[in-house]
Scaffold this motif. Structure first.
Motif, PDB file in Angstrom:
ATOM      1  N   GLY A  23       2.904  -0.510  -5.630  1.00  0.00           N
ATOM      2  CA  GLY A  23       2.183  -1.443  -4.635  1.00  0.00           C
ATOM      3  C   GLY A  23       1.647  -2.752  -5.096  1.00  0.00           C
ATOM      4  N   LEU A  24       2.057  -3.245  -6.347  1.00  0.00           N
ATOM      5  CA  LEU A  24       1.715  -4.396  -6.704  1.00  0.00           C
ATOM      6  C   LEU A  24       2.196  -5.532  -6.202  1.00  0.00           C
ATOM      7  CD1 LEU A  24       2.158  -3.400 -10.789  1.00  0.00           C
ATOM      8  CD2 LEU A  24       0.001  -3.238  -9.283  1.00  0.00           C
ATOM      9  N   GLU A  25       3.380  -5.490  -5.586  1.00  0.00           N
ATOM     10  CA  GLU A  25       3.939  -6.592  -4.732  1.00  0.00           C
ATOM     11  C   GLU A  25       3.731  -6.640  -3.427  1.00  0.00           C
ATOM     12  OE1 GLU A  25       7.803  -7.388  -6.152  1.00  0.00           O
ATOM     13  OE2 GLU A  25       7.345  -7.333  -8.274  1.00  0.00           O
ATOM     14  N   ARG A  26       3.166  -5.334  -2.608  1.00  0.00           N
ATOM     15  CA  ARG A  26       3.013  -4.982  -1.408  1.00  0.00           C
ATOM     16  C   ARG A  26       4.404  -5.036  -0.765  1.00  0.00           C
ATOM     17  NH1 ARG A  26      -1.050  -7.142   2.052  1.00  0.00           N
ATOM     18  NH2 ARG A  26      -0.316  -9.086   1.382  1.00  0.00           N
ATOM     19  N   ARG A  27       5.326  -4.420  -1.317  1.00  0.00           N
ATOM     20  CA  ARG A  27       6.633  -4.442  -0.712  1.00  0.00           C
ATOM     21  C   ARG A  27       6.804  -3.587   0.550  1.00  0.00           C
ATOM     22  NH1 ARG A  27      10.944  -6.434  -4.097  1.00  0.00           N
ATOM     23  NH2 ARG A  27      12.412  -6.266  -2.159  1.00  0.00           N
ATOM     24  N   LEU A  28       5.888  -2.805   0.906  1.00  0.00           N
ATOM     25  CA  LEU A  28       5.928  -1.927   1.929  1.00  0.00           C
ATOM     26  C   LEU A  28       4.550  -2.012   2.755  1.00  0.00           C
ATOM     27  CD1 LEU A  28       7.585   0.488   3.599  1.00  0.00           C
ATOM     28  CD2 LEU A  28       6.482   1.908   1.779  1.00  0.00           C
ATOM     29  N   ILE A  29       4.621  -2.473   3.911  1.00  0.00           N
ATOM     30  CA  ILE A  29       3.335  -2.449   4.651  1.00  0.00           C
ATOM     31  C   ILE A  29       3.229  -1.711   5.915  1.00  0.00           C
ATOM     32  CG2 ILE A  29       1.758  -4.080   5.921  1.00  0.00           C
ATOM     33  CD1 ILE A  29       2.809  -6.306   3.934  1.00  0.00           C
ATOM     34  N   PRO A  30       2.849  -0.757   6.088  1.00  0.00           N
ATOM     35  CA  PRO A  30       2.523   0.238   7.190  1.00  0.00           C
ATOM     36  C   PRO A  30       1.838  -0.227   8.379  1.00  0.00           C
ATOM     37  CG  PRO A  30       2.079   1.627   5.268  1.00  0.00           C
ATOM     38  CD  PRO A  30       1.966   0.330   4.921  1.00  0.00           C
ATOM     39  N   VAL A  77       6.846   0.193  11.258  1.00  0.00           N
ATOM     40  CA  VAL A  77       6.064   0.513  12.639  1.00  0.00           C
ATOM     41  C   VAL A  77       5.779   2.200  12.828  1.00  0.00           C
ATOM     42  CG1 VAL A  77       6.208   0.050  15.167  1.00  0.00           C
ATOM     43  CG2 VAL A  77       7.473  -1.579  13.635  1.00  0.00           C
ATOM     44  N   LEU A  78       4.706   2.414  12.432  1.00  0.00           N
ATOM     45  CA  LEU A  78       4.179   3.799  12.072  1.00  0.00           C
ATOM     46  C   LEU A  78       3.804   4.426  13.318  1.00  0.00           C
ATOM     47  CD1 LEU A  78       4.297   5.793   9.531  1.00  0.00           C
ATOM     48  CD2 LEU A  78       1.750   4.767   9.075  1.00  0.00           C
ATOM     49  N   SER A  79       4.469   5.580  13.774  1.00  0.00           N
ATOM     50  CA  SER A  79       4.091   6.265  14.771  1.00  0.00           C
ATOM     51  C   SER A  79       4.804   7.803  14.496  1.00  0.00           C
ATOM     52  CB  SER A  79       4.633   5.916  16.109  1.00  0.00           C
ATOM     53  OG  SER A  79       6.281   6.229  16.039  1.00  0.00           O
ATOM     54  N   PRO A  80       4.169   8.742  15.353  1.00  0.00           N
ATOM     55  CA  PRO A  80       4.807  10.080  15.337  1.00  0.00           C
ATOM     56  C   PRO A  80       6.716  10.139  15.092  1.00  0.00           C
ATOM     57  CG  PRO A  80       2.977  10.138  16.868  1.00  0.00           C
ATOM     58  CD  PRO A  80       3.167   8.729  16.356  1.00  0.00           C
ATOM     59  N   LEU A 119       3.192   8.656   1.442  1.00  0.00           N
ATOM     60  CA  LEU A 119       2.646   7.450   2.431  1.00  0.00           C
ATOM     61  C   LEU A 119       1.151   7.154   2.697  1.00  0.00           C
ATOM     62  CD1 LEU A 119       5.040   7.619   5.448  1.00  0.00           C
ATOM     63  CD2 LEU A 119       5.123   5.901   3.634  1.00  0.00           C
ATOM     64  N   PRO A 120       0.201   8.361   2.508  1.00  0.00           N
ATOM     65  CA  PRO A 120      -1.170   8.109   2.547  1.00  0.00           C
ATOM     66  C   PRO A 120      -1.601   7.372   1.616  1.00  0.00           C
ATOM     67  CG  PRO A 120      -0.419  10.434   3.166  1.00  0.00           C
ATOM     68  CD  PRO A 120       0.940   9.689   2.654  1.00  0.00           C
ATOM     69  N   THR A 121      -0.957   6.963   0.364  1.00  0.00           N
ATOM     70  CA  THR A 121      -1.539   6.360  -0.605  1.00  0.00           C
ATOM     71  C   THR A 121      -1.496   5.116  -0.421  1.00  0.00           C
ATOM     72  OG1 THR A 121       0.788   6.307  -1.755  1.00  0.00           O
ATOM     73  CG2 THR A 121      -0.854   8.358  -2.257  1.00  0.00           C
ATOM     74  N   ILE A 122      -0.522   4.477   0.693  1.00  0.00           N
ATOM     75  CA  ILE A 122      -0.386   3.032   0.772  1.00  0.00           C
ATOM     76  C   ILE A 122      -1.361   2.636   1.908  1.00  0.00           C
ATOM     77  CG2 ILE A 122       1.144   1.340   1.412  1.00  0.00           C
ATOM     78  CD1 ILE A 122       3.589   3.204   0.657  1.00  0.00           C
ATOM     79  N   VAL A 123      -2.000   1.811   1.855  1.00  0.00           N
ATOM     80  CA  VAL A 123      -3.003   1.023   2.600  1.00  0.00           C
ATOM     81  C   VAL A 123      -2.427   0.602   4.027  1.00  0.00           C
ATOM     82  CG1 VAL A 123      -4.786  -0.596   3.150  1.00  0.00           C
ATOM     83  CG2 VAL A 123      -4.780   0.221   0.811  1.00  0.00           C
ATOM     84  N   LYS A 164      -1.287   6.752  16.826  1.00  0.00           N
ATOM     85  CA  LYS A 164      -2.196   7.918  16.113  1.00  0.00           C
ATOM     86  C   LYS A 164      -1.051   8.897  15.607  1.00  0.00           C
ATOM     87  CE  LYS A 164      -6.112  10.633  15.597  1.00  0.00           C
ATOM     88  NZ  LYS A 164      -7.247  11.338  16.244  1.00  0.00           N
ATOM     89  N   CYS A 165      -1.008   9.051  13.960  1.00  0.00           N
ATOM     90  CA  CYS A 165       0.002  10.209  13.598  1.00  0.00           C
ATOM     91  C   CYS A 165      -0.847  10.261  12.014  1.00  0.00           C
ATOM     92  CB  CYS A 165       1.167   9.594  13.191  1.00  0.00           C
ATOM     93  SG  CYS A 165       1.442   7.984  12.283  1.00  0.00           S
ATOM     94  N   GLU A 166      -0.165  11.171  11.406  1.00  0.00           N
ATOM     95  CA  GLU A 166      -0.521  11.717  10.132  1.00  0.00           C
ATOM     96  C   GLU A 166       0.459  11.812   9.124  1.00  0.00           C
ATOM     97  OE1 GLU A 166      -3.872  12.391   9.461  1.00  0.00           O
ATOM     98  OE2 GLU A 166      -4.585  12.256  11.378  1.00  0.00           O
ATOM     99  N   PRO A 167       0.676  10.427   8.481  1.00  0.00           N
ATOM    100  CA  PRO A 167       1.643  10.284   7.233  1.00  0.00           C
ATOM    101  C   PRO A 167       1.443  11.546   6.196  1.00  0.00           C
ATOM    102  CG  PRO A 167       0.711   8.152   8.042  1.00  0.00           C
ATOM    103  CD  PRO A 167      -0.258   9.348   8.675  1.00  0.00           C
ATOM    104  N   GLY A 168       2.521  11.926   5.536  1.00  0.00           N
ATOM    105  CA  GLY A 168       2.517  12.902   4.510  1.00  0.00           C
ATOM    106  C   GLY A 168       3.162  12.350   3.386  1.00  0.00           C
ATOM    107  N   GLY A 169       3.316  13.240   2.485  1.00  0.00           N
ATOM    108  CA  GLY A 169       3.924  12.694   1.318  1.00  0.00           C
ATOM    109  C   GLY A 169       3.246  11.598   0.664  1.00  0.00           C
TER     110      GLY A 169
END
Length: 312
Positions: free
Chosen positions: A85-92, A60-63, A104-108, A97-102
């Motif tokens: 991400g082949l099995e989509r184990r992590l779904i943000p 549950v993505l937030s600041p 996390l931005p590579t995950i849809v 509104k926030c700006e994920p870093g590291g």
């Protein structure tokens, strides 16, 4: 194995429970701290078990989530099990509104910021399913903004009468009563959206304070404070000048009758509103059909104008 572990911070507990509930309505199983970690249990062991045994983890993505040191190990566990991400184990699921870093931005992400409840639910359910995200109906042709004519289901020969109506479409002329009724209904929708959005902003962001002041059934003011300082302010009212009614929007002030936008009802065709002062605003014209606004789209348009100063 449980389908989803819901990873969240206390600030987003309401979002987490809503997400878990709609997933279980669709037949999925979930693990969520608020419902499954009972008094007397070991919190660390429960969290470890949930993170490692659930098929997938929903962030549950937030600041607040990005700043939480406790949340990081929860999503890191799912990421480590499926780094590509082949099995989509992590779904943000971005709820604020926030700006994920590291990494996390590579995950849809599934983004529900600013969406209505029904639209947000559809986005989440569609996002967690493994099926391809092809829409059930053909998208609207983007070239003209006009809805396409539906394809006929029967593949055989069509008669002239089934191919085209024998008379042209006749535009419906609005009566004065129609305009007055539509404007009142449109104003009521705008007022409802403003009040609802202000309440949500006040509940979700500790730095935010809000003020919603109705001065009559067809006149209200709204204001947003950040760290005690006024950052956005407006007045919206139903005006009647020289026998012509419209919905007026005044930005940056709540007194006087000056206005920055005026929404008038269309004079024929389907019920809609025309934003008369958005013709030169490329940003809003890109998002809205300013000459054919439904009441809901008019509410979204005025809300975006109201909160626009917050982005500076």
């Amino acid at each position: 194995m449980t389908d989803f572990f819901i990873s969240y911070t206390h600030a987003d507990a309401k979002w987490a429970e809503w997400i878990a509930y709609i997933l279980e309505e669709e037949g999925f199983s979930t693990i969520i701290q608020a419902w499954d970690f009972r008094p007397g249990s070991n919190f660390v062991l429960e969290m470890q078990n949930a993170a490692t045994t659930a098929a997938r983890t929903i962030m549950v993505l937030s600041p607040n989530y990005l700043n939480s040191k406790m949340a990081a190990p929860e999503w890191a566990s799912a990421f480590a099990q499926d780094p590509q991400g082949l099995e989509r184990r992590l779904i943000p699921v971005m709820v604020r509104k926030c700006e994920p870093g590291g990494l996390l931005p590579t995950i849809v992400q599934i983004r529900v910021v600013g969406l209505s409840e029904d639209v947000a639910k559809d986005a989440i359910i569609a996002g967690v399913r493994d099926a391809r995200a092809k829409p059930s109906k053909r998208p609207i042709f983007p070239g003209t903004g006009i809805d396409p004519v539906p394809h006929k289901a029967f593949p055989g020969a069509a008669t002239e009468l089934t191919r085209k109506s024998v008379i042209p479409r006749m535009p419906r002329q609005w009566t004065d009563a129609d305009r007055k009724r539509f404007l009142k209904d449109g104003f009521a929708e705008i007022r409802t959206i403003f009040e609802k959005n202000l309440k949500q902003a006040d509940e979700e962001e500790p730095r935010v304070e809000v003020d919603f002041t109705p001065t009559s059934p067809f006149d209200f003011s709204a204001e947003i404070f950040i760290d005690g300082n006024s950052k956005a302010r407006c007045r919206v009212w139903l005006a009647n000048d020289f026998g012509s009614q419209s919905i007026r929007f005044q930005e940056g002030n709540t007194t006087g009758d000056a206005f920055n936008e005026s929404l008038y009802p269309s004079t024929d065709g389907e019920p809609s509103l025309f934003a008369t002062m958005a013709l030169s605003d490329i940003e809003f014209k890109r998002i809205f059909d300013i000459k054919k606004l439904t009441a809901e789209r008019a509410a979204a348009y005025l809300w975006m104008k109201f909160v626009k100063p917050l982005s500076y």
